[in-house]
Motif scaffolding. Structure first.
Motif, mmCIF file in Angstrom:
data_model
loop_
_atom_site.group_PDB
_atom_site.id
_atom_site.type_symbol
_atom_site.label_atom_id
_atom_site.label_comp_id
_atom_site.label_asym_id
_atom_site.label_seq_id
_atom_site.Cartn_x
_atom_site.Cartn_y
_atom_site.Cartn_z
ATOM 1 N N ARG A 18 0.855 -1.188 0.000
ATOM 2 C CA ARG A 18 0.000 0.000 0.000
ATOM 3 C C ARG A 18 0.885 1.230 0.000
ATOM 4 O O ARG A 18 2.017 1.190 0.451
ATOM 5 C CB ARG A 18 -0.879 0.035 1.259
ATOM 6 C CG ARG A 18 -1.845 -1.116 1.378
ATOM 7 C CD ARG A 18 -2.562 -1.043 2.717
ATOM 8 N NE ARG A 18 -3.239 0.218 2.899
ATOM 9 C CZ ARG A 18 -4.489 0.454 2.528
ATOM 10 N NH1 ARG A 18 -5.177 -0.478 1.938
ATOM 11 N NH2 ARG A 18 -5.043 1.630 2.746
ATOM 12 N N ASN A 19 0.342 2.335 -0.493
ATOM 13 C CA ASN A 19 1.039 3.601 -0.402
ATOM 14 C C ASN A 19 1.176 3.957 1.071
ATOM 15 O O ASN A 19 0.186 4.131 1.777
ATOM 16 C CB ASN A 19 0.220 4.667 -1.136
ATOM 17 C CG ASN A 19 0.916 6.008 -1.151
ATOM 18 O OD1 ASN A 19 1.231 6.569 -0.114
ATOM 19 N ND2 ASN A 19 1.147 6.505 -2.350
ATOM 20 N N ARG A 20 2.415 4.080 1.546
ATOM 21 C CA ARG A 20 2.649 4.278 2.980
ATOM 22 C C ARG A 20 2.025 5.579 3.472
ATOM 23 O O ARG A 20 1.486 5.649 4.573
ATOM 24 C CB ARG A 20 4.150 4.261 3.257
ATOM 25 C CG ARG A 20 4.484 4.250 4.736
ATOM 26 C CD ARG A 20 5.965 4.010 4.953
ATOM 27 N NE ARG A 20 6.273 3.907 6.345
ATOM 28 C CZ ARG A 20 6.131 2.812 7.081
ATOM 29 N NH1 ARG A 20 5.652 1.721 6.523
ATOM 30 N NH2 ARG A 20 6.457 2.788 8.354
ATOM 31 N N ARG A 21 2.089 6.610 2.635
ATOM 32 C CA ARG A 21 1.507 7.883 3.047
ATOM 33 C C ARG A 21 0.000 7.752 3.223
ATOM 34 O O ARG A 21 -0.577 8.302 4.160
ATOM 35 C CB ARG A 21 1.843 8.957 2.013
ATOM 36 C CG ARG A 21 1.300 10.337 2.368
ATOM 37 C CD ARG A 21 1.747 11.392 1.363
ATOM 38 N NE ARG A 21 3.203 11.527 1.346
ATOM 39 C CZ ARG A 21 3.855 12.318 0.507
ATOM 40 N NH1 ARG A 21 3.173 13.027 -0.390
ATOM 41 N NH2 ARG A 21 5.166 12.400 0.550
ATOM 42 N N THR A 22 -0.657 7.025 2.308
ATOM 43 C CA THR A 22 -2.098 6.825 2.409
ATOM 44 C C THR A 22 -2.450 6.094 3.695
ATOM 45 O O THR A 22 -3.419 6.428 4.381
ATOM 46 C CB THR A 22 -2.616 6.027 1.189
ATOM 47 O OG1 THR A 22 -2.272 6.731 -0.003
ATOM 48 C CG2 THR A 22 -4.118 5.837 1.262
ATOM 49 N N LEU A 24 -0.723 6.056 6.474
ATOM 50 C CA LEU A 24 -0.498 6.938 7.612
ATOM 51 C C LEU A 24 -1.617 7.958 7.763
ATOM 52 O O LEU A 24 -2.051 8.264 8.882
ATOM 53 C CB LEU A 24 0.851 7.655 7.467
ATOM 54 C CG LEU A 24 2.094 6.772 7.636
ATOM 55 C CD1 LEU A 24 3.357 7.564 7.335
ATOM 56 C CD2 LEU A 24 2.155 6.191 9.047
ATOM 57 N N VAL A 25 -2.109 8.496 6.638
ATOM 58 C CA VAL A 25 -3.214 9.456 6.702
ATOM 59 C C VAL A 25 -4.473 8.760 7.230
ATOM 60 O O VAL A 25 -5.201 9.306 8.071
ATOM 61 C CB VAL A 25 -3.474 10.079 5.316
ATOM 62 C CG1 VAL A 25 -4.744 10.929 5.343
ATOM 63 C CG2 VAL A 25 -2.281 10.931 4.889
ATOM 64 N N TYR A 149 1.263 -0.051 14.946
ATOM 65 C CA TYR A 149 0.194 0.928 14.795
ATOM 66 C C TYR A 149 -0.788 0.885 15.959
ATOM 67 O O TYR A 149 -1.301 1.918 16.384
ATOM 68 C CB TYR A 149 -0.542 0.707 13.471
ATOM 69 C CG TYR A 149 0.268 1.134 12.272
ATOM 70 C CD1 TYR A 149 0.569 2.470 12.059
ATOM 71 C CD2 TYR A 149 0.753 0.206 11.359
ATOM 72 C CE1 TYR A 149 1.315 2.875 10.964
ATOM 73 C CE2 TYR A 149 1.505 0.593 10.265
ATOM 74 C CZ TYR A 149 1.786 1.932 10.074
ATOM 75 O OH TYR A 149 2.530 2.334 8.996
#
Length: 691
Positions: A18-22, A24-25, A149
């Motif tokens: 997965r897109n890590r930034r996505t 995290l958001v 997390y």
């Protein structure tokens, strides 16, 4: 639902890159939701004296807290199972909307009955925020990452325990008590928008027979008995028809609940759990701990603000030693139990220290110094912390795998019900004693109009209007009315102390580790499946797998004399097909020197060969790596103890295999081109991408 179903095969699905930034958001939005619900368990306490002064109804003060606790507790199992059945994203959004609606209505409440009703609505949404935010982590994060997390969610609970009293006091003093509720609105709107934009999770195929009737009955039983405890001796006499009717109705509903749960396909609280001695004893102890903790936390701000004369903000500061004691001993006890496997001393010592803390709270007077109060609060909090963390561990260790999730939430369920009773009972004792003591204090005195015993009990601000000679006796009446409440709670906690001696100290399974604080500091049960509970525990253990001695054990188990770092390197090559040692050293905590040494050893033994800058496995290396991987899987399975028996469920087998595969690599080492689903099962030679 169509959108959520369509993502099941997208790169957003669990277990795929997965897109890590996505991520995290999305996690940030979930944390905001958790923050809202957790904050409202503690933020109201320091505002209660001001709320009562403005709206009246000191005799109903406890229900501002109790209504929220009861509603969130009763709703939690429903939110969890509905999320499984209909998709958690939409349910999470619905929970935010319900919570925000309740918050807005609480902010505009004009009297105490309105505020209590709106707090119940707020609690209904709050229960969903907590359980769904925890469950969604499992939807968007791979098992080996969950420990990290979910630790953030634990940190949020710890932070709200500190921030709640402070913020409640600050808003009350500098803005208005209504901002205690209004502050939720901007945070909730942000969370709602972010969830709508970035949270894409697959719909669950799990079907449930939801125990609506059982949920309604257990909530009704709790409400009836809490009403008896709250209204008896205050609104109605103990022997009145209303109180007797409520008690009889509660008993009838309890019998009906037992009958319904015997036949329910998926009971909200399986009765078979009570045949397990440890669970029954833990239920009693949890009830008492909730009783003492939330009862004290609700009335200590009243003591500080009315008797000590501190500001609402400073009353929050004065509460910090209690929270600090709770966090320190809760964290320490959980870690010690996880490392030593010995746990019985903690519930015994914790209940004893809690009882001592209540005795010390009873000793407080209007003349008590700040240091005396701080030390007393710390002792009381330390006692609670010693017990809370350990009870969840004990329950998880006592039940079979299939009951793990419901037993874990069950322990917290009883603490939540205890909290509701504690707040109600403390309130009844306080209200009963206050008017009598105020009447005695004012007897024979020249009292100004509007400053009688009933008026002073309803509005503490009226004390400031009294002539100076009258104030000390009135403050003493308030002080003793509150501190006597703590003395009445001592016998209740001593019951838990006696019960804790009957706990049998069974050996802990390796996977039973300290849970995150969201399970121990939260007042409502966080319901997760047995699979989710084991995934959390093993992911915590897996996060320690980089330690040298773990790889020594795996290497020895496989029967090789390799360096531990060489085994680690072979597993990574096996995971990804080829690895560039220099880049590996940059993307992992293992130093370049150790990686280089490992590369030389596996090359020298013919287990790997060079292709440019990359290392690839030889046929012999592939055999060794397969054996190491098997040893790692066996090591994980060993941690499960008797859960890994002949009849172990398929999802547990799959979880161990998934974790074994994932623990051989990290996100930074993944191929630049996303792997198709199931690639971790392909032979190493089929991986064409560089790392």
């Amino acid at each position: 639902m169509a959108q959520e179903v369509s993502t099941a095969h997208s790169p957003s699905a669990p277990g795929e890159p997965r897109n890590r930034r996505t991520v995290l958001v999305a996690i940030g939005a979930l944390l905001l939701g958790m923050l809202l619900a957790a904050l409202d368990q503690t933020i109201v306490a320091t505002a209660l004296p001001t709320i009562v002064s403005e709206l009246g109804g000191m005799d109903h003060l406890s229900w501002v807290v109790t209504a929220y606790l009861l509603a969130s507790t009763a709703a939690t199992p429903l939110w969890g199972k509905l999320g499984d059945q209909y998709g958690r994203k939409k349910l999470f959004q619905a929970a935010i909307v319900i919570f925000l609606l309740g918050s807005a209505l609480c902010g505009i409440a004009q009297n105490m009955p309105q505020l209590i009703a709106f707090r119940a609505l707020q609690g209904l949404g709050g229960g969903g925020l907590i359980v769904l935010s925890m469950a969604i982590v499992g939807d968007i994060v791979a098992p080996r990452e969950r420990g990290r997390y979910q630790g953030l969610f634990g940190a949020v609970f710890g932070a709200t325990s500190v921030l709640g009293p402070l913020l409640g006091g600050f808003f009350t003093e500098h803005l208005s008590w209504r901002w205690v509720f209004y502050i939720n609105l901007p945070i909730g709107v942000v969370a709602l928008l972010v969830v709508a934009a970035v949270l894409h999770i697959p719909a669950r195929a799990t079907r449930h027979t939801i125990d609506y009737l059982g949920t309604f009955l257990i909530a009704s039983v709790a409400t009836c008995f809490v009403l008896v405890a709250s209204l008896g001796g205050t609104t109605w006499a103990w022997g009145s028809a209303q109180i007797i009717a409520l008690a009889v109705l509660g008993a009838v509903l309890l019998v009906a609940f037992v009958a319904v749960e015997r036949r329910a396909a998926e009971p909200v609280l399986p009765l078979k759990l009570f045949r397990i001695r440890t669970f029954s004893l833990v239920a009693v102890i949890s009830f008492v701990i909730g009783f003492a903790m939330f009862g004290a936390m609700t009335y200590l701000p009243t003591f500080l603000q009315v008797v000590q004369g501190v500001s609402p903000t400073m009353s929050g500061v004065h509460m910090l030693p209690m929270v600090l004691g709770m966090l320190v001993t809760s964290t320490a006890s959980g870690q010690i139990v996880s490392r030593t496997g010995r746990w019985k001393v903690f519930p015994v010592a914790g209940t004893a220290v809690t009882a001592l803390g209540l005795v010390l709270l009873h000793q407080l007077k209007e003349s008590s110094s700040t240091w005396q109060m701080s030390a007393t609060f710390f002792v009381f909090g330390a006692g609670l912390g010693l017990v809370m963390q350990v009870l969840v561990i004990v329950v998880q260790n006592a039940v079979s795998y299939e009951d793990l999730g419901v037993a874990t939430s069950g322990a917290t369920f009883f603490r939540s019900i205890g909290a509701s009773f504690g707040v109600a009972v403390f309130g009844t004792i306080f209200t009963n004693r206050l008017e009598d003591k105020l009447a005695d204090a004012l007897a024979g005195q020249q009292v100004p109009p509007g400053a009688g015993a009933s008026e002073l009990a309803a509005d503490p601000r009226a004390i400031a209007e009294l002539p100076p000679p009258l104030r000390p006796s009135v403050l003493h009446a308030y002080a003793t009315s509150i501190t006597d409440v703590f003395l009445y709670a001592v016998p209740v906690v001593l019951v838990a102390f006696l019960v804790s001696w009957f706990l049998r100290e069974d050996k802990l399974r390796g996977s039973v580790t300290a849970p995150e604080p969201s399970q121990t500091l939260a007042s409502n049960p966080v319901e997760r499946s047995s699979h989710d509970e084991v995934a959390r525990a093993l992911s915590v253990l897996g996060s320690r797998e980089g330690r040298r001695h773990i790889y020594e054990r795996i290497t020895a188990r496989a029967g090789y004399d390799l360096l531990p770092v060489s085994s680690w390197l072979l597993l990574r090559i096996g995971r990804h097909g080829m690895v560039e040692p220099a880049r590996l050293a940059e993307t992992t905590p293992v130093p370049l020197r150790a990686v280089t040494e490992a590369a030389r050893e596996i090359e020298g033994r013919g287990l790997a060969r060079r292709e440019g800058l990359d290392l690839l496995l030889t046929d012999r290396g592939a055999e060794v790596t397969a054996r190491l991987s098997q040893a790692r899987e066996e090591s994980l399975a060993e941690l499960l103890g008797d859960w890994w028996g002949p009849d172990r469920p398929t999802d547990l087998i799959q979880l161990v295999r998934e974790l074994t595969s994932e623990l051989c690599g990290s996100d930074a080492e993944r191929p630049r081109t996303p792997e198709p689903r199931g690639d971790h099962e392909r032979p190493a030679a089929e991986y064409p991408h560089r790392h």
